[in-house]
Design a protein around this motif. Structure first.
Motif, PDB file in Angstrom:
ATOM      1  N   ALA A 140      41.788  22.130  54.099  1.00 33.29           N
ATOM      2  CA  ALA A 140      42.414  20.977  53.440  1.00 33.29           C
ATOM      3  C   ALA A 140      43.735  21.380  52.789  1.00 33.29           C
ATOM      4  O   ALA A 140      44.734  20.648  52.860  1.00 33.29           O
ATOM      5  CB  ALA A 140      41.466  20.391  52.394  1.00 33.29           C
ATOM      6  N   LEU A 141      43.743  22.562  52.174  1.00 30.47           N
ATOM      7  CA  LEU A 141      44.970  23.004  51.501  1.00 30.47           C
ATOM      8  C   LEU A 141      46.057  23.331  52.529  1.00 30.47           C
ATOM      9  O   LEU A 141      47.243  23.002  52.321  1.00 30.47           O
ATOM     10  CB  LEU A 141      44.678  24.230  50.622  1.00 30.47           C
TER      11      LEU A 141
ATOM     12  N   LEU B  65      39.734  19.056  47.118  1.00 30.63           N
ATOM     13  CA  LEU B  65      40.018  19.530  48.483  1.00 30.63           C
ATOM     14  C   LEU B  65      38.842  19.255  49.424  1.00 30.63           C
ATOM     15  O   LEU B  65      39.020  18.969  50.608  1.00 30.63           O
ATOM     16  CB  LEU B  65      40.358  21.028  48.472  1.00 30.63           C
TER      17      LEU B  65
END
Lengths: 332, 332
Positions: B162-163, B318
């Protein structure tokens, strides 16, 4: 028997506790044993209720949510839910536009949903029933007159659920459900029997190196026992049974599910799907959409089922509509 | 051996064919045996590559897609991918900002990913490695020095993915991956051994009514064998091992996974999750998010693992970010 259980008597109730803890977006009535979407009935929306014996998870409780079921009524393992339970679910989800029951063709389920429909009628709730009977393996079976309802149930719940979500009327929702069932055929093979918690031992004995061809989701006998053979040959048998039963033609679009029965790992399901895809490709039949995984299981049975639905643009478009349930989720 | 296979030699390749047929949004290179997102590397995005032996599906190939991995490199069953294969994946996903390797702590994987990182470095691709070693059961094991990497791998892949999707830099993506690993602990119990296609028989013998407590995902021995006991008692053992290892305090938020090892049905996983939830509730620990299902498996092993990640608001945010892979999908 080696299972993660507290006791055979409490397995269904304990699993419902877990389902409730895992999915706060669902409302689990532990007393009445019904699973509904949180937030109560929605005014004007046709309600969708399905159910049957436990042991087939994620079916049906895992398919409650936006775009699919409004309620699921689980019975004890491999045991039909009772009419009062079904009526309670019906009342809980009725938004004034009637309720569709999606019922797999097993004698107990058919009878109890029919009684529930009559009781609901007495309470002025209109009910339409969609009977699912997609399993081509046998005509009659241990627990069934006529064909058994298996994998197509997932397709019916998804597609009728999408139409209901859009505000379609009772007759229309039931009709699309019946269309999905009429367009779908399934066939299953078991490599091992499953063990119900109550019995504590396998439901039947399969010799080493033999498989049950055409098995039902409770371990009902299939067409015959055969020596184990390759994935390619197993798929050939299943696809011959499916494709000859509902004539599929080159150019047809389909939705295909390769479903694990509970004890078969995903790597094997992908091997099977590869063979199914090759078979359909060789006939010019298009796989427009697919599912590969555990969707309608038989406890810990090692085995798999294949379901093929001939899907026109209406069915595919409804398949693609958003769905948000523990077992199926996309578009949200 | 009863499995859906064409042959022991081709199982991985056949499964990749099935994966490719089922998921046209993935690109499956059958020659090099790498799975990437369709559409090639994305300029400026840190690439995420994971891999390991096959037999743990959906890990890792099922976690390739938006918001998670850029590539997966499967080895043969329970066998590390080779360095050339890892390098090919690295090159395929490098968008110029470097690549993060997510590596489960097994000797072969660690070695081969390290060689690949050096080769990638020679080709001017910066690589950071996140080592996953979350299994509290044993210190050293058959295939590992130090703790084994298990369920936390799913969390690392999701959260670091996600990051990376948001455009974070190489160091930052690796750092959040290490943070997830440092915050996670797992423990597994096997009720049966699994059978690799090559061996054709179970990897070990477990007497009727015994379980392997603290088992690894290849059937490596755990802490001890014990008589089967209730789900409640099994969860108590696992949670004691997990919670005492990484001090969790009342008020902590967690992400919890109850994971099936391949041969255990969902109804039992929900029974386990109910007990895990009750244990954490009694300690005032909050389950903010959860997964219940088969995410990191051991072929057909009957058994389950529990993973708990202490998750602050960054990790939960996240976790909630959109993900679109065969194995995990939400927000899209």
């Amino acid at each position: 028997m080696k299972k993660f259980l507290n006791s055979a008597e409490t397995v269904m109730a304990d699993a419902l506790l877990g389902l409730a803890a895992a999915h706060p977006e669902l409302q689990v009535d532990l007393q009445q044993k019904i699973i509904t979407r949180a937030g109560g009935p929605r005014r004007g929306k046709v309600g969708l209720v399905s159910g049957g014996g436990s042991g087939h998870e994620p079916l049906h409780g895992g398919f409650v949510g936006t775009g699919m079921l409004d309620a699921a009524v689980p019975g004890e393992v491999f045991t039909s839910p009772v009419p009062d339970q079904i009526v309670a679910a019906t009342t809980a989800v009725n938004g004034g536009s009637g309720v569709v029951y999606i019922v797999k063709n097993y004698t107990g389920d058919v009878m109890n949903f029919q009684i529930a429909a009559e009781l609901a009628g007495d309470a002025d709730i209109k009910v339409e029933t969609v009977l699912v009977n997609d399993d081509v393996a046998v005509k009659d079976s241990t627990w069934t007159a006529g064909r058994r309802g298996t994998g197509a149930t997932v397709f019916v719940e998804k597609i009728a659920g999408a139409l209901a979500e859009r505000g379609a009327g009772l007759a229309e929702v039931a009709e699309v459900g019946r269309k999905v069932n009429a367009s779908s055929r399934s066939f299953a093979v078991a490599l091992t029997a499953c063990t119900t918690p109550a019995a504590g031992k396998p439901g039947f004995e399969l010799p080493a190196e033999e498989m049950e061809v055409g098995v039902g989701i409770h371990g009902e006998p299939g067409r015959r026992r055969e020596k184990m053979c390759s994935a390619k040959d197993i798929v050939a048998t299943a696809m011959e049974a499916i494709l000859s039963d509902l004539p599929f033609a080159a150019g047809d679009s389909t939705i295909v599910m390769v479903n694990g029965l509970g004890g078969t790992p995903l790597i094997e399901l992908y091997v099977l799907f590869g063979e199914v895809a090759a078979t359909l490709r060789s006939k010019g039949i298009v796989i427009a959409r697919n599912l590969v995984g555990n969707y309608i299981t038989s406890l810990d049975m090692a085995g798999a089922s294949i379901t093929v639905c001939k899907a026109d643009s209406q069915l595919i478009e409804l398949w693609d509509a958003p769905v948000n349930t523990p077992g199926l989720r996309w578009g949200v």
